[in-house]
Design an enzyme around this catalytic site. Structure first.
Site, PDB file in Angstrom:
ATOM      1  N   MET A   1      13.522  12.163  11.692  1.00  0.00           N
ATOM      2  CA  MET A   1      12.178  12.588  11.377  1.00  0.00           C
ATOM      3  C   MET A   1      11.712  13.596  12.425  1.00  0.00           C
ATOM      4  O   MET A   1      10.929  13.263  13.304  1.00  0.00           O
ATOM      5  CB  MET A   1      11.253  11.391  11.295  1.00  0.00           C
ATOM      6  CG  MET A   1      11.611  10.480  10.143  1.00  0.00           C
ATOM      7  SD  MET A   1      10.673   8.958  10.009  1.00  0.00           S
ATOM      8  CE  MET A   1       9.013   9.478   9.880  1.00  0.00           C
ATOM      9  N   PRO A   2      12.190  14.829  12.347  1.00  0.00           N
ATOM     10  CA  PRO A   2      11.800  15.835  13.330  1.00  0.00           C
ATOM     11  C   PRO A   2      10.319  16.185  13.247  1.00  0.00           C
ATOM     12  O   PRO A   2       9.737  16.281  12.157  1.00  0.00           O
ATOM     13  CB  PRO A   2      12.646  17.052  12.977  1.00  0.00           C
ATOM     14  CG  PRO A   2      13.761  16.535  12.141  1.00  0.00           C
ATOM     15  CD  PRO A   2      13.221  15.344  11.435  1.00  0.00           C
ATOM     16  N   LEU A   3       9.747  16.376  14.409  1.00  0.00           N
ATOM     17  CA  LEU A   3       8.416  16.948  14.552  1.00  0.00           C
ATOM     18  C   LEU A   3       8.606  18.231  15.349  1.00  0.00           C
ATOM     19  O   LEU A   3       8.998  18.190  16.513  1.00  0.00           O
ATOM     20  CB  LEU A   3       7.465  16.009  15.283  1.00  0.00           C
ATOM     21  CG  LEU A   3       6.132  16.615  15.737  1.00  0.00           C
ATOM     22  CD1 LEU A   3       5.323  17.126  14.554  1.00  0.00           C
ATOM     23  CD2 LEU A   3       5.336  15.611  16.539  1.00  0.00           C
ATOM     24  N   THR A  40       8.192  17.496   9.901  1.00  0.00           N
ATOM     25  CA  THR A  40       6.822  17.971  10.074  1.00  0.00           C
ATOM     26  C   THR A  40       6.841  19.169  11.005  1.00  0.00           C
ATOM     27  O   THR A  40       7.508  19.158  12.034  1.00  0.00           O
ATOM     28  CB  THR A  40       5.938  16.868  10.689  1.00  0.00           C
ATOM     29  OG1 THR A  40       5.944  15.741   9.819  1.00  0.00           O
ATOM     30  CG2 THR A  40       4.513  17.344  10.909  1.00  0.00           C
TER      31      THR A  40
END
Length: 63
Positions: A1-3, A40
């Site tokens: 889940m990269p930000l 995101t």
């Protein structure tokens, strides 16, 4: 889940910012296998008077 959190000097068009978002999503997908729905991207536009390098703001360098 990269930000992915990017700071960039203000002044880009909405189209340029959209292209940046697309490129960052693509980079996350191809480099680490991130799913688009789990990635995101936040773009923070910084006024040129609030960004400096070598004790000179971007605004000062463009004059």
């Amino acid at each position: 889940m990269p930000l992915i959190d990017v700071s960039i000097a203000e002044g880009r068009t909405p189209e340029q910012l959209r292209a940046l978002v697309a490129a960052l999503h693509h980079a996350a997908e191809t480099s680490v296998g991130a799913l688009p729905e789990n990635t995101t991207v936040i773009i923070r536009e910084v006024p040129s008077t609030h960004w400096s390098k070598a004790n000179q703001t971007i605004a000062e360098r463009t004059f």
